[in-house]
Design a protein around this motif. Structure first.
Motif: not given
Length: 431
Positions: A14-15, A376-380, A370-371
């Motif tokens: 989810l961006p 998204a937070l991990v990715q960024v 994992v939500g």
């Protein structure tokens, strides 16, 4: 957004607000560079001679040839088991353990394993065990140093091509063919070049060794096993020939993975979903990354009037954290979510009716593990953190090479890193 990717499985990402991610990431790199210029004016990181020695007992255990042989034998049994499942297990991909074990558990799991334990595949590599049984090996061992890590870069490119391009990559027979072919090629190379081949030519071992340099485990020049800062470990990466090529392959493959999830690719070049378009796309993204990286490092060298110094090779170690950040961003959800499939299928690997060894065969993937916000937070966070660490290492490297050079000499490489950050996040979220 849900798309098919990475050989098998699905990604659920989810961006977060795209503008915030893009401009915030680039701004973080600039701020980091400014802080480094103000407060990091002399080299501060340790080198290959630094570190706190581990207890002698742990050193003996880590270096024990018997322990390594036992671990390699266990890894060989696991590989043989996966091959047997690929050949004789269920033909239905969702029910066959082999593609999930190769593309998710092994390939993605190699990242956390190497970060926690160091160059773990160098210790576990079952091909090393098989190679020791080959007679008359090492006929061209003296030629190996001249090759550097170029064979490892080629080996890695071959695997990421398989993982990202062919439509039938997850077919059990394709997995079996890869496992057999990979073993034959590298054992033949080990017979010709000797045992040193694996550290230079086995893509998985080269990859794990690079990632292991970002762990707390290191080796001094005298072979002593030590604990030291991952940043100091990264600075101790030897600037071998081909190191930049390895890093470029890693960055180029994740960039291509992001590209394939954009609407432009899916409705344009990738609409046919054939080998040609995929191969050309992967080559193009790898070439683009290589061009940007070489331009940044060589321009920095020219501005600093440092001629005759192989800047792309010397600064390649500083890009390893960036490659790691992209890898975590692209594979985190795959590993946490679809990685469950390996353990589910392990309960009945051959699909025999009535078999349920661990009582998990009827389970389904828990998509709530994992939500989407956490993903998204991990990715960024992974992408931005990787670039901040990369800028730090590049600044340290520049101070060691030319301590009196003006800070402006580093700007071309910093600008390239900002481009990587914005471009990587954009592709990650299908921009």
């Amino acid at each position: 957004m849900t798309v098919l990717a990475h050989g098998v499985g699905q990604r659920i990402d989810l961006p977060i607000p795209l503008g915030l991610a893009l401009y915030g990431g680039g701004f973080a790199i600039l701020i980091s560079f400014a802080v480094l210029l103000l407060f990091w004016r002399t080299p501060r990181l340790g080198d290959a001679t630094s570190g706190r020695p581990v207890p002698a007992g742990l050193q003996r255990f880590a270096d024990s040839s018997r322990v390594r042989a036992a671990l390699q034998a266990l890894a060989l049994l696991c590989a043989a088991f996966v091959l047997a499942v690929a050949l004789f297990g269920p033909r239905d991909i969702p029910k066959n353990l082999a593609p999930w074990a190769l593309y998710v558990t092994f390939w993605v799991g190699l990242v956390p394993a190497s970060l926690l334990l160091g160059p773990v595949w160098r210790v576990l590599n079952p091909l090393r065990l098989l190679a020791r049984a080959l007679p008359g090996r090492g006929r061209a061992a003296e030629r190996l140093p001249a090759l550097g890590l170029w064979p490892g870069a080629v080996s890695l490119f071959a695997f990421v091509w398989l993982e990202l391009v062919p439509r039938d990559r997850a077919q059990p027979t394709v997995v079996a063919g890869f496992l057999i072919g990979y073993a034959v090629v590298h054992l033949a190379a080990a017979w010709w070049f000797g045992d040193g081949w694996f550290a230079h030519g086995d893509g998985f071992e080269v990859y794990s060794t690079l990632l292991g340099r970002l762990s707390v485990w290191g080796r001094r020049d005298d072979g002593r096993l030590v604990l030291r800062s991952p940043l100091s470990n990264a600075m101790a990466i030897p600037a071998e020939r081909g190191l930049a090529a390895v890093v470029v392959v890693l960055l180029g493959s994740t960039a291509f993975d992001g590209l394939t999830r954009t609407s432009w690719w899916q409705s344009g070049p990738g609409a046919a979903d054939d080998l040609l378009s995929g191969t050309l796309g992967l080559l193009a993204m790898t070439a683009l990354v290589a061009a940007l990286y070489n331009a940044g490092t060589r321009l920095s060298a020219r501005m600093g009037r440092l001629r005759g110094i192989p800047f792309p090779r010397l600064f390649a170690a500083t890009v390893v954290p960036i490659a790691l950040g992209y890898t975590i961003a692209h594979y985190f959800s795959l590993f946490v979510l679809d990685g469950q499939t390996t353990w589910i299928l392990a309960s009945n690997p051959f699909g025999v009716a009535g078999i349920d060894l661990f009582g998990t065969y009827g389970n389904v993937v828990d998509l709530t593990a994992v939500g989407p916000d956490a993903i998204a937070l991990v990715q960024v966070g992974a992408v931005v953190t990787g670039h901040v660490v990369g800028v730090t290492l590049a600044h340290e490297r520049a101070l060691r090479l030319a301590p009196k050079a003006p800070a402006s000499d580093q700007l071309p490489l910093v600008l390239v890193m900002i481009v990587f950050t914005i471009g990587g996040l954009g592709l990650l979220f299908g921009f």
